[in-house]
Every structure is written in structure tokens, then in C-alpha cells.
Design a protein around this motif. Sequence first.
Motif, mmCIF file in Angstrom:
data_model
loop_
_atom_site.group_PDB
_atom_site.id
_atom_site.type_symbol
_atom_site.label_atom_id
_atom_site.label_comp_id
_atom_site.label_asym_id
_atom_site.label_seq_id
_atom_site.Cartn_x
_atom_site.Cartn_y
_atom_site.Cartn_z
ATOM 1 N N THR A 91 0.831 -1.211 0.000
ATOM 2 C CA THR A 91 0.000 0.000 0.000
ATOM 3 C C THR A 91 0.863 1.258 0.000
ATOM 4 O O THR A 91 1.747 1.411 0.824
ATOM 5 C CB THR A 91 -0.921 0.009 1.230
ATOM 6 O OG1 THR A 91 -1.732 -1.160 1.193
ATOM 7 C CG2 THR A 91 -1.794 1.245 1.250
ATOM 8 N N TRP A 92 0.571 2.182 -0.933
ATOM 9 C CA TRP A 92 1.261 3.464 -1.012
ATOM 10 C C TRP A 92 0.457 4.549 -0.303
ATOM 11 O O TRP A 92 1.006 5.382 0.386
ATOM 12 C CB TRP A 92 1.455 3.883 -2.468
ATOM 13 C CG TRP A 92 2.523 3.162 -3.195
ATOM 14 C CD1 TRP A 92 2.943 1.871 -2.991
ATOM 15 C CD2 TRP A 92 3.318 3.669 -4.256
ATOM 16 N NE1 TRP A 92 3.937 1.558 -3.879
ATOM 17 C CE2 TRP A 92 4.189 2.634 -4.662
ATOM 18 C CE3 TRP A 92 3.367 4.878 -4.911
ATOM 19 C CZ2 TRP A 92 5.111 2.803 -5.698
ATOM 20 C CZ3 TRP A 92 4.271 5.040 -5.944
ATOM 21 C CH2 TRP A 92 5.133 4.017 -6.322
ATOM 22 N N VAL A 93 -0.831 4.569 -0.546
ATOM 23 C CA VAL A 93 -1.701 5.611 -0.006
ATOM 24 C C VAL A 93 -2.971 4.947 0.500
ATOM 25 O O VAL A 93 -3.532 4.078 -0.176
ATOM 26 C CB VAL A 93 -2.052 6.675 -1.075
ATOM 27 C CG1 VAL A 93 -2.995 7.724 -0.512
ATOM 28 C CG2 VAL A 93 -0.799 7.330 -1.630
ATOM 29 N N GLU A 94 -3.402 5.370 1.668
ATOM 30 C CA GLU A 94 -4.659 4.885 2.230
ATOM 31 C C GLU A 94 -5.567 6.098 2.440
ATOM 32 O O GLU A 94 -5.512 6.756 3.467
ATOM 33 C CB GLU A 94 -4.406 4.172 3.551
ATOM 34 C CG GLU A 94 -5.618 3.494 4.110
ATOM 35 C CD GLU A 94 -5.275 2.705 5.359
ATOM 36 O OE1 GLU A 94 -6.180 2.030 5.844
ATOM 37 O OE2 GLU A 94 -4.139 2.778 5.842
ATOM 38 N N GLN A 142 -10.691 1.599 -0.354
ATOM 39 C CA GLN A 142 -9.615 0.745 -0.815
ATOM 40 C C GLN A 142 -8.254 1.412 -0.691
ATOM 41 O O GLN A 142 -8.091 2.592 -1.008
ATOM 42 C CB GLN A 142 -9.855 0.346 -2.260
ATOM 43 C CG GLN A 142 -8.893 -0.700 -2.747
ATOM 44 C CD GLN A 142 -9.319 -1.252 -4.084
ATOM 45 O OE1 GLN A 142 -10.302 -0.824 -4.661
ATOM 46 N NE2 GLN A 142 -8.564 -2.206 -4.584
ATOM 47 N N GLU A 143 -7.285 0.636 -0.242
ATOM 48 C CA GLU A 143 -5.913 1.114 -0.193
ATOM 49 C C GLU A 143 -5.363 1.157 -1.619
ATOM 50 O O GLU A 143 -5.755 0.364 -2.466
ATOM 51 C CB GLU A 143 -5.082 0.184 0.670
ATOM 52 C CG GLU A 143 -5.594 0.123 2.098
ATOM 53 C CD GLU A 143 -4.920 -0.967 2.909
ATOM 54 O OE1 GLU A 143 -4.321 -1.884 2.320
ATOM 55 O OE2 GLU A 143 -5.007 -0.888 4.131
ATOM 56 N N SER A 198 -2.233 0.923 -4.230
ATOM 57 C CA SER A 198 -0.887 0.475 -4.560
ATOM 58 C C SER A 198 -0.826 0.355 -6.083
ATOM 59 O O SER A 198 -1.868 0.288 -6.738
ATOM 60 C CB SER A 198 -0.576 -0.869 -3.906
ATOM 61 O OG SER A 198 -1.325 -1.897 -4.504
ATOM 62 N N PHE A 254 -1.765 10.086 4.962
ATOM 63 C CA PHE A 254 -2.319 8.972 4.208
ATOM 64 C C PHE A 254 -1.255 8.135 3.498
ATOM 65 O O PHE A 254 -1.566 7.120 2.898
ATOM 66 C CB PHE A 254 -3.338 9.479 3.191
ATOM 67 C CG PHE A 254 -4.308 10.451 3.795
ATOM 68 C CD1 PHE A 254 -5.179 10.038 4.793
ATOM 69 C CD2 PHE A 254 -4.330 11.773 3.409
ATOM 70 C CE1 PHE A 254 -6.058 10.925 5.380
ATOM 71 C CE2 PHE A 254 -5.213 12.671 3.980
ATOM 72 C CZ PHE A 254 -6.083 12.247 4.968
ATOM 73 N N ARG A 256 1.613 5.517 3.079
ATOM 74 C CA ARG A 256 1.931 4.262 3.757
ATOM 75 C C ARG A 256 3.297 3.728 3.305
ATOM 76 O O ARG A 256 3.981 4.338 2.492
ATOM 77 C CB ARG A 256 0.833 3.223 3.500
ATOM 78 C CG ARG A 256 -0.518 3.614 4.048
ATOM 79 C CD ARG A 256 -0.471 3.703 5.582
ATOM 80 N NE ARG A 256 -1.734 4.158 6.132
ATOM 81 C CZ ARG A 256 -1.936 5.366 6.655
ATOM 82 N NH1 ARG A 256 -0.964 6.245 6.682
ATOM 83 N NH2 ARG A 256 -3.101 5.690 7.155
#
Length: 151
Positions: free
Chosen positions: A19-22, A28-29, A31, A124, A126
Motif C-alpha cells: 500500500t502506497w496511499v490509504e 480501498q488502499e 498500490s 495517508f 503508507r
Amino acid sequence: MRLLILLAGVAMAGSYVVTWVEPPFAGQEISPSVLIGDDLQSLVTEGSWQARVFLAGFALAAVSALLAVLGRTPSFFALLAGISPVVLGVHYYLRAEDVRADFGLPFSVNFQDLGQVYDLLGDFIRAGLWMYLGGAVVLLLAGLAGRSAGR
């Protein structure tokens, strides 16, 4: 040097599925693997040069890690993998206003002010993004060091 390239290559290549951004409220996360999904082949064959550079960075990082495991010093591949985010970052930094318009954000964000962007997105972000950027920096520096040493 090979150990650094191995670790950085694994981190950068592995970030593809992490995951890059949540985002809040979005569910949805995010990636690269989630965003690309089943469209990988079409992105490679028909995608923009930016998509190809982005995907090539992951592949080159994986090749760098593999060559390091095999006892080689993959300076050239490490350099290419590390420079791919720099190329994309410079491109999108220069096109910051166009990017903001493409997102259709209802509020004003100056994407050329990196501090403002981090303030907006910092909560946000990750591990995947940090793995990608950190791996790229290490690969870039290792690639430069290896190339200057003549390897």
C-alpha cells in the motif's frame, strides 16, 4: 555494495504490491498493483511513456536485486531503476498545474509547493511509497558509485 543493491532492489520492486496511499473515506488502499490490475500488458504495449518508465523502474529494481544475488554488481541496472522516479518526478513537477486540473480537485493545491502537498497527503502515505522512494535513492546512489568506480 551488492547487499545495498539487493535490499534496495527488493524494497523498490516489492513496493509494487504494498500500500502506497490509504485515503480516508475512499475505502480501498492504493498500490500500483491495485491501480494497474489486469491492465499491465496493455500499459506495456499501449501505455504512455510515463507508464512505461514507471513499470520499468520496478522491473529494473528486481533485475538489480537478482543480479546482486548472483554475485554481480549491477550498477547500470541500479542506476536506471533509481533514476526512473526522478524522471517522472521532474516531469510531473513541471506539469503540476495540468495535473491539478486532471484530478479535478474541489480545492486549491499548489503541486509545485511540495511542503503543501506533503501537509495534505502526509497522513495517508503508507510504507509502499517510502519503500519505492527509499529503494530508488539507494539504487541511484549505488548505481552512480558503481559507474564512477568503473564497474
